[in-house]
Design an enzyme around this catalytic site. Structure first.
Site, PDB file in Angstrom:
ATOM      1  N   GLU A  68       0.818  -1.213   0.000  1.00 28.25           N
ATOM      2  CA  GLU A  68       0.000   0.000   0.000  1.00 28.25           C
ATOM      3  C   GLU A  68       0.858   1.273   0.000  1.00 28.25           C
ATOM      4  O   GLU A  68       0.479   2.285   0.579  1.00 28.25           O
ATOM      5  CB  GLU A  68      -1.002   0.007   1.154  1.00 28.25           C
ATOM      6  CG  GLU A  68      -2.083  -1.055   0.992  1.00 28.25           C
ATOM      7  CD  GLU A  68      -3.333  -0.766   1.811  1.00 28.25           C
ATOM      8  OE1 GLU A  68      -3.627   0.411   2.077  1.00 28.25           O
ATOM      9  OE2 GLU A  68      -4.015  -1.738   2.165  1.00 28.25           O
ATOM     10  N   HIS A 335      -1.882  -0.667  10.045  1.00 24.18           N
ATOM     11  CA  HIS A 335      -1.238  -1.933  10.395  1.00 24.18           C
ATOM     12  C   HIS A 335       0.031  -1.629  11.178  1.00 24.18           C
ATOM     13  O   HIS A 335       0.549  -0.507  11.129  1.00 24.18           O
ATOM     14  CB  HIS A 335      -0.845  -2.725   9.144  1.00 24.18           C
ATOM     15  CG  HIS A 335      -1.982  -3.415   8.469  1.00 24.18           C
ATOM     16  ND1 HIS A 335      -1.979  -4.763   8.191  1.00 24.18           N
ATOM     17  CD2 HIS A 335      -3.167  -2.952   7.996  1.00 24.18           C
ATOM     18  CE1 HIS A 335      -3.104  -5.098   7.579  1.00 24.18           C
ATOM     19  NE2 HIS A 335      -3.839  -4.003   7.447  1.00 24.18           N
TER      20      HIS A 335
END
Length: 473
Positions: A68, A335
Site C-alpha cells: 500500500e 497496520h
C-alpha cells in the site's frame, strides 16, 4: 545522481557496496503503509515518517517489503531517507492505479518481475478497487554474496481483502487462488537453491486455508509460528480461536505473543470516532496494555525457506512500527509491521532453523482439496450467472435505446424528446459496460478458474497416489 535517476535508469544504487562475503545476519521488515491516495488520512506525512523510522532503526534493516505504498512520490521520499542503509530499491508498476508494492534492499537487485494474479477482484466492485490496482507479487532476486547460490528471492504481495467473514466471503476463491500462485513462485525459487522470503499483507489468519496451502505447496514456513507455535490463530472473537479454549489476550500480549499487526487497540486508526476526533484536537488517550483485545489479529507475514547448507536461523521476530507520528500523534499506518532477524549458521541444529527440501511437497488432506474444488465450482456457477445477467442487461438496454429512438419521432414536446434521448444514452452506456464485463472480463475469469481447478485436481491426484502408496507399504 538522485533517486529519480535511479528509477528512470533501472535500479542504479545511490552507493555501491562491495560484496566480499556472505552476511552473518539479515534484518527483514514487512509493512503495510496504508498509503491510499486521496483516501488515507495524513498519507504523505505518515509515509515520510515511516522513511525516517526505517532509516533510524536498530538493527538497520537489510530487506524491506512495503505494501500500500501507492504513489511514487511517497516511495521516492522513503528512498531518499533510507538510501544510506538501503541503497537499492524497486517500485512496482501494475494495474490502472498501481499495485502499491515496493522492495528496498541493502544489496543489489539483480532481477525483478511484477507478477499479476489471474484472479484478482471484479471491475464492477469499483468502490473496492482490488481489480483496478492489479494486485500481484513483486519479485526481486537479491545478490547477498559472491557465490552462485548467494541469492535471496523476495516475494512481496498484498492478497485480496476479505470484505465479508469466511466462509461467506465472496472473494475467498480469489484469495485462495492468489495464495496458490505465490506458493508456486516461492517453491520454484527454492528449487533453484535460493533462500526465499515471502513478505506481505496476506489478509489471512494463521492456519486458515490460504495459510495451510502456502506452507503445504512451498517449502516456506511462517516465521512467527516457528518461534511461537502456540500463538493465536485469529482474533479472540474468531470461532477457530475460540475453539482452542484460550483466555482472551491483553493488548500487550497480542503484540508480544501473538504478533497481531491489525485491529490492535494500540493503533489509533482503530480507535472510536470520538477518540480519533479528540486526538486530532490535541487530546490524547492512553491505552491500558492489560485491557483484553478481542479484535486484534495477525494478517501480515514473513515466510522463510532456506536449505540446510544455507543454515539461516530465526533469531528473533516481533511486531514493529508501533510508534506514533511525532507531531500528528497518530499511528504510522492502520497496520503494524512484522520484523525478524535471521542469523546464518554453518551447521544449524536449532528447531528455529528452517531446513527444507525444496523438491518435497507436503500435501494437504484430500478433503481440503475437495473443499477447494467445491469452492471453485460454486464460484464458477456464480460468475456464469453474472455473465448471463450482464449480457441480458446489455440486450435489454439495446432494446430500450431502439424504443427511445423510435419514440422520439412521435414526441409531442422537445423536452420529452430530450428525456428519451437521455434515457437511451445513459441506459445504453450502462448496458455496454455491463456487456463488456460479462462478455470479456467474466469470460477471462472463468478461464482462470479452469486453470486453477486443473492445478488443484492435479495436486489432489498426487496426494491420493502418495497416500495409496503409503498404505500399500
Amino acid at each position: 545522481m538522485d533517486v529519480a535517476d535511479e528509477d528512470a535508469r533501472g535500479n542504479v544504487p545511490a552507493q555501491t557496496p562491495e560484496i566480499l562475503e556472505l552476511p552473518s545476519s539479515i534484518r527483514v521488515i514487512s509493512f503495510n503503509c496504508w498509503g491510499l491516495k486521496f483516501i488515507s488520512k495524513h498519507r504523505h506525512a505518515r509515509l515520510v515518517e515511516i522513511g525516517h523510522q526505517l532509516a533510524a532503526a536498530s538493527p538497520a534493516p537489510s530487506i524491506v517489503g512495503l505494501q500500500e505504498c501507492w504513489t511514487q512520490q511517497d516511495y521516492l521520499a522513503i528512498r531518499e531517507l533510507t538510501k544510506h542503509v538501503l541503497p537499492y530499491g524497486k517500485f512496482y508498476w501494475s494495474g490502472i492505479f498501481g499495485g502499491g508494492l515496493a522492495i528496498l534492499s541493502k544489496w543489489p537487485i539483480e532481477e525483478s518481475t511484477m507478477y499479476r494474479y489471474p484472479l484478482n477482484g471484479r471491475p464492477a466492485a469499483f468502490f473496492r478497487g482490488d481489480w483496478y490496482v492489479g494486485k500481484g507479487v513483486a519479485c526481486a532476486r537479491i545478490r547477498i554474496g559472491a557465490g552462485t547460490k548467494d541469492v535471496v528471492e523476495v516475494f512481496c504481495t498484498h492478497l485480496h481483502a476479505p470484505y465479508e467473514s469466511e466462509p461467506n466471503d465472496s472473494y475467498i476463491c480469489h484469495r485462495t487462488a492468489q495464495a496458490w500462485e505465490i506458493a508456486k513462485l516461492m517453491r520454484h525459487a527454492a528449487e533453484r537453491g535460493h533462500m526465499v522470503l515471502g513478505l506481505g499483507d496476506f489478509n489471512m489468519i494463521p492456519m486458515s486455508l490460504a495459510h495451510r496451502l502456502i506452507e503445504a505447496h512451498s517449502p516456506v514456513r511462517d516465521i512467527w509460528r516457528i518461534v511461537k507455535p502456540e500463538s493465536a490463530i485469529g482474533a479472540a472473537e474468531n470461532s477457530a480461536e475460540k475453539a482452542r479454549g484460550k483466555a482472551v489476550p491483553s493488548a500487550e500480549q497480542c503484540l508480544v505473543e501473538h504478533g497481531t499487526t491489525c485491529d490492535s487497540k494500540f493503533n489509533t486508526w482503530r480507535w472510536s470516532k470520538q477518540m480519533k476526533k479528540d486526538l486530532f484536537k490535541g487530546k490524547d488517550s492512553v491505552v491500558d496494555p492489560s485491557i483484553p483485545d478481542v479484535r486484534a489479529k495477525r494478517l501480515d507475514y514473513i515466510f522463510l525457506a532456506s536449505n540446510a547448507a544455507q543454515g539461516w536461523k530465526v533469531d528473533d521476530v516481533k511486531v514493529g512500527m508501533t510508534m506514533r507520528h511525532p507531531i500528528l500523534r497518530c499511528s504510522l499506518s492502520d497496520h503494524f509491521s512484522i520484523e525478524t532477524t535471521l542469523v546464518r549458521h554453518q551447521q544449524p541444529q536449532s528447531s528455529t532453523t528452517t531446513q527444507t527440501d525444496p523438491t518435497t511437497t507436503h500435501f494437504l488432506p484430500l478433503q481440503t482439496y475437495d473443499d477447494i474444488l467445491f469452492m471453485i465450482s460454486k464460484y464458477d456457477l456464480r460468475e456464469r450467472k453474472q455473465r448471463r445477467l450482464r449480457l441480458a442487461h446489455f440486450l435489454l438496454e439495446v432494446g430500450v435505446a431502439i424504443g427511445c429512438f423510435i419514440a422520439v419521432w412521435w414526441s409531442p414536446r422537445n423536452f420529452v424528446a430530450f428525456i428519451l434521448m437521455l434515457i437511451s444514452t445513459l441506459g445504453l452506456s450502462a448496458g455496454v459496460i455491463d456487456g463488456l464485463m460479462g462478455g470479456l472480463f467474466v469470460g477471462s475469469e472463468i478461464r482462470a478458474l479452469k486453470e486453477f481447478e486443473y492445478e488443484i485436481r492435479n495436486a489432489r491426484e498426487q496426494a491420493a497416489r502418495l497416500r495409496g502408496s503409503a498404505t500399500m507399504h
